[in-house]
Design a protein around this motif. Structure first.
Motif, PDB file in Angstrom:
ATOM      1  N   LYS A  12       0.826  -1.208   0.000  1.00 10.44           N
ATOM      2  CA  LYS A  12       0.000   0.000   0.000  1.00 10.44           C
ATOM      3  C   LYS A  12       0.863   1.262   0.000  1.00 10.44           C
ATOM      4  O   LYS A  12       0.556   2.232  -0.680  1.00 10.44           O
ATOM      5  N   GLN A  15       2.077   1.783  -3.438  1.00 10.75           N
ATOM      6  CA  GLN A  15       1.014   2.268  -4.312  1.00 10.75           C
ATOM      7  C   GLN A  15       0.769   3.761  -4.137  1.00 10.75           C
ATOM      8  O   GLN A  15       0.410   4.448  -5.093  1.00 10.75           O
ATOM      9  N   TRP A  16       0.921   4.276  -2.950  1.00 11.13           N
ATOM     10  CA  TRP A  16       0.603   5.671  -2.693  1.00 11.13           C
ATOM     11  C   TRP A  16       1.670   6.630  -3.197  1.00 11.13           C
ATOM     12  O   TRP A  16       1.368   7.785  -3.482  1.00 11.13           O
ATOM     13  N   GLU A  24      -4.061   1.969  -7.293  1.00 10.67           N
ATOM     14  CA  GLU A  24      -5.053   0.943  -6.966  1.00 10.67           C
ATOM     15  C   GLU A  24      -5.897   0.544  -8.176  1.00 10.67           C
ATOM     16  O   GLU A  24      -6.513  -0.508  -8.176  1.00 10.67           O
ATOM     17  N   VAL A  28      -4.309  -4.551  -7.625  1.00 12.57           N
ATOM     18  CA  VAL A  28      -5.219  -4.726  -6.490  1.00 12.57           C
ATOM     19  C   VAL A  28      -4.513  -5.566  -5.439  1.00 12.57           C
ATOM     20  O   VAL A  28      -4.099  -6.687  -5.702  1.00 12.57           O
TER      21      VAL A  28
END
Length: 69
Positions: A12, A15-16, A24, A28
């Motif tokens: 995560k 991803q940010w 996202e 996934v």
């Protein structure tokens, strides 16, 4: 991609940082099966707590009070 909690947190955070490359909508990430199953079982336990389930099982001689609880 399914992963454990520490790897999920790392995925995560990746991803940010560059969402246009690893956002996202492109990848996934989700918890693995065990991390999904444990909260589901806890929820079922919360629903059954104080519902009379333990008394019904012990009075019908299906299980002892301690085992049913």
């Amino acid at each position: 991609m399914a992963c454990d909690q520490p790897l999920y947190a790392l995925a995560k955070s990746i991803q940010w940082i560059p969402p246009e490359r690893y956002g996202e909508n492109l990848i996934v990430g989700m918890f693995g099966g065990l991390h999904i199953e444990i909260p589901a079982l806890r929820t079922i336990g919360d629903w059954l707590q104080d519902s009379g389930w333990v008394n019904a099982l012990s009075q019908s001689n299906v299980a002892s009070f301690g085992t049913a609880d």
